[in-house]
Design a protein around this motif. Structure first.
Motif, PDB file in Angstrom:
ATOM      1  N   SER A 158       0.845  -1.190   0.000  1.00  0.00           N
ATOM      2  CA  SER A 158       0.000   0.000   0.000  1.00  0.00           C
ATOM      3  C   SER A 158       0.879   1.239   0.000  1.00  0.00           C
ATOM      4  O   SER A 158       2.065   1.186   0.359  1.00  0.00           O
ATOM      5  CB  SER A 158      -0.926   0.003   1.226  1.00  0.00           C
ATOM      6  OG  SER A 158      -0.205   0.407   2.380  1.00  0.00           O
ATOM      7  N   ASP A 159       0.287   2.382  -0.381  1.00  0.00           N
ATOM      8  CA  ASP A 159       1.078   3.615  -0.447  1.00  0.00           C
ATOM      9  C   ASP A 159       1.598   4.012   0.935  1.00  0.00           C
ATOM     10  O   ASP A 159       2.621   4.687   1.060  1.00  0.00           O
ATOM     11  CB  ASP A 159       0.260   4.743  -1.065  1.00  0.00           C
ATOM     12  CG  ASP A 159      -0.912   5.175  -0.181  1.00  0.00           C
ATOM     13  OD1 ASP A 159      -1.425   4.327   0.584  1.00  0.00           O
ATOM     14  OD2 ASP A 159      -1.310   6.348  -0.261  1.00  0.00           O
ATOM     15  N   ARG A 164       4.564   6.301  -9.133  1.00  0.00           N
ATOM     16  CA  ARG A 164       4.777   5.415  -7.986  1.00  0.00           C
ATOM     17  C   ARG A 164       5.489   4.130  -8.430  1.00  0.00           C
ATOM     18  O   ARG A 164       6.435   3.680  -7.767  1.00  0.00           O
ATOM     19  CB  ARG A 164       3.441   5.090  -7.324  1.00  0.00           C
ATOM     20  CG  ARG A 164       2.856   6.254  -6.536  1.00  0.00           C
ATOM     21  CD  ARG A 164       1.450   5.982  -6.038  1.00  0.00           C
ATOM     22  NE  ARG A 164       0.980   7.076  -5.175  1.00  0.00           N
ATOM     23  CZ  ARG A 164      -0.268   7.253  -4.796  1.00  0.00           C
ATOM     24  NH1 ARG A 164      -1.212   6.399  -5.203  1.00  0.00           N
ATOM     25  NH2 ARG A 164      -0.597   8.272  -4.014  1.00  0.00           N
ATOM     26  N   SER A 204       0.022   7.074 -10.680  1.00  0.00           N
ATOM     27  CA  SER A 204       0.251   5.633 -10.527  1.00  0.00           C
ATOM     28  C   SER A 204       1.531   5.213 -11.247  1.00  0.00           C
ATOM     29  O   SER A 204       2.270   4.352 -10.753  1.00  0.00           O
ATOM     30  CB  SER A 204      -0.946   4.835 -11.066  1.00  0.00           C
ATOM     31  OG  SER A 204      -1.084   4.985 -12.466  1.00  0.00           O
ATOM     32  N   ARG A 254      -4.583   2.255  -3.233  1.00  0.00           N
ATOM     33  CA  ARG A 254      -3.393   3.091  -3.451  1.00  0.00           C
ATOM     34  C   ARG A 254      -2.176   2.213  -3.173  1.00  0.00           C
ATOM     35  O   ARG A 254      -1.748   2.053  -2.031  1.00  0.00           O
ATOM     36  CB  ARG A 254      -3.418   4.306  -2.527  1.00  0.00           C
ATOM     37  CG  ARG A 254      -4.652   5.173  -2.707  1.00  0.00           C
ATOM     38  CD  ARG A 254      -4.527   6.480  -1.927  1.00  0.00           C
ATOM     39  NE  ARG A 254      -4.422   6.269  -0.475  1.00  0.00           N
ATOM     40  CZ  ARG A 254      -5.461   6.256   0.358  1.00  0.00           C
ATOM     41  NH1 ARG A 254      -6.700   6.429  -0.115  1.00  0.00           N
ATOM     42  NH2 ARG A 254      -5.277   6.075   1.658  1.00  0.00           N
ATOM     43  N   ARG A 255      -1.599   1.651  -4.221  1.00  0.00           N
ATOM     44  CA  ARG A 255      -0.627   0.592  -4.001  1.00  0.00           C
ATOM     45  C   ARG A 255       0.350   0.471  -5.181  1.00  0.00           C
ATOM     46  O   ARG A 255       0.136   1.033  -6.252  1.00  0.00           O
ATOM     47  CB  ARG A 255      -1.353  -0.745  -3.835  1.00  0.00           C
ATOM     48  CG  ARG A 255      -2.033  -1.232  -5.107  1.00  0.00           C
ATOM     49  CD  ARG A 255      -3.044  -2.322  -4.826  1.00  0.00           C
ATOM     50  NE  ARG A 255      -3.510  -3.003  -6.030  1.00  0.00           N
ATOM     51  CZ  ARG A 255      -4.486  -2.565  -6.809  1.00  0.00           C
ATOM     52  NH1 ARG A 255      -5.109  -1.419  -6.540  1.00  0.00           N
ATOM     53  NH2 ARG A 255      -4.852  -3.252  -7.886  1.00  0.00           N
ATOM     54  N   GLU A 313      -8.133   9.858  -6.127  1.00  0.00           N
ATOM     55  CA  GLU A 313      -6.942  10.298  -6.867  1.00  0.00           C
ATOM     56  C   GLU A 313      -7.161  10.160  -8.368  1.00  0.00           C
ATOM     57  O   GLU A 313      -6.660  10.957  -9.163  1.00  0.00           O
ATOM     58  CB  GLU A 313      -5.728   9.479  -6.448  1.00  0.00           C
ATOM     59  CG  GLU A 313      -5.241   9.750  -5.041  1.00  0.00           C
ATOM     60  CD  GLU A 313      -4.110   8.823  -4.636  1.00  0.00           C
ATOM     61  OE1 GLU A 313      -3.259   9.238  -3.830  1.00  0.00           O
ATOM     62  OE2 GLU A 313      -4.088   7.677  -5.126  1.00  0.00           O
ATOM     63  N   THR A 342      -3.889   3.913  -8.175  1.00  0.00           N
ATOM     64  CA  THR A 342      -4.429   4.968  -7.311  1.00  0.00           C
ATOM     65  C   THR A 342      -5.818   4.557  -6.840  1.00  0.00           C
ATOM     66  O   THR A 342      -6.399   3.581  -7.342  1.00  0.00           O
ATOM     67  CB  THR A 342      -4.535   6.309  -8.063  1.00  0.00           C
ATOM     68  OG1 THR A 342      -5.455   6.147  -9.159  1.00  0.00           O
ATOM     69  CG2 THR A 342      -3.194   6.760  -8.596  1.00  0.00           C
ATOM     70  N   ASP A 343      -6.368   5.315  -5.895  1.00  0.00           N
ATOM     71  CA  ASP A 343      -7.751   5.057  -5.501  1.00  0.00           C
ATOM     72  C   ASP A 343      -8.684   5.877  -6.389  1.00  0.00           C
ATOM     73  O   ASP A 343      -8.250   6.613  -7.283  1.00  0.00           O
ATOM     74  CB  ASP A 343      -7.953   5.353  -4.016  1.00  0.00           C
ATOM     75  CG  ASP A 343      -7.739   6.832  -3.680  1.00  0.00           C
ATOM     76  OD1 ASP A 343      -7.668   7.673  -4.606  1.00  0.00           O
ATOM     77  OD2 ASP A 343      -7.640   7.147  -2.483  1.00  0.00           O
TER      78      ASP A 343
END
Length: 244
Positions: free
Chosen positions: A127-128, A184, A181, A226-227, A171, A167-168
């Motif tokens: 997860s973020d 990340r 995303s 969010r990962r 976002e 992203t969620d």
């Protein structure tokens, strides 16, 4: 009396030259063989190298044997059907208490890390909260400590690796959702490449909010989305079948 005409002296036969030529040929063949062996697939070299998190490099002074905990994880991830029942064991093997950074305790790790079976292998889902500041894409010091424990697992397998960012829904509403995303995922990929891993083993994906793990609207559910997933493709599709 007429003197006999002297015949020119026979030149000595140089049979040794043939032997010398054979030796040169054998030596050339030997050096070509050595050259071919030295250019073996680098993924094999990676499998017998040891990663040292303290030095952030490959430690070549060791015997080259796979650490026991890493070998145990490899045995599990190469059998994805066992991952669901062995998720906690995989976490404990990869992240023993003594390697966790101060800001990440065991409960935080367990709540923000999942080990999921996929059709072609196993995904480590971070997860973020484990990797980034809220809304950000730059790795925190704690994230680097966590990823340092994943690096040996990648080094000791030749499997392709996909790094995917997500992203969620909130976002994802912004135009930058997919870009975030991707940023990340790129941060995680850049970390692994900085350790000297082979770029051709990796692929990068950015899915934004399009592939949620949990589509419920509450914050706890959205936090799972969010990962970043580090997907080890231990079972490759070949002719319509999955192979190990």
């Amino acid at each position: 009396m007429q003197q006999r005409e002297k015949k020119p002296a026979d030149k000595p036969k140089q049979e040794w030259m043939l032997t010398y030529g054979d030796v040169v040929t054998l030596l050339l063949t030997f050096f070509v063989l050595l050259l071919a062996m030295s250019s073996m697939d680098q993924s094999f070299i990676s499998r017998v190298s040891i990663y040292s998190a303290q030095h952030a490099a490959l430690a070549r002074k060791t015997s080259g044997k796979t650490p026991r905990n890493i070998q145990m994880v490899l045995d599990l991830v190469e059998r994805p059907w066992e991952v669901f029942s062995k998720e906690d064991k995989i976490k404990d093997l990869l992240f023993p208490d003594n390697v966790l950074p101060p800001e990440i305790d065991r409960n935080t790790l367990n709540e923000n890390l999942r080990v999921l079976a996929r059709n072609e292998g196993v995904a480590l889902v971070f997860s973020d909260k484990l990797l980034f500041a809220p809304g950000g894409a730059e790795l925190t010091p704690g994230a680097r400590a966590i990823l340092a424990q994943v690096a040996p697992l990648i080094l000791h397998t030749a499997s392709p690796v996909n790094v995917a960012g997500f992203t969620d829904a909130e976002e994802g509403k912004a135009a930058e959702g997919f870009a975030l995303s991707g940023e990340r995922a790129a941060s995680v990929l850049d970390y692994f490449l900085a350790l000297g891993m082979q770029p051709l083993r990796f692929s990068l994906s950015a899915y934004g909010p399009s592939r949620p793990l949990d589509d419920r609207p509450d914050e706890a559910s959205q936090a799972k989305n969010r990962r970043v997933e580090v997907f080890l493709k231990t079972n490759q599709a070949l002719g319509g079948y999955l192979t190990q």
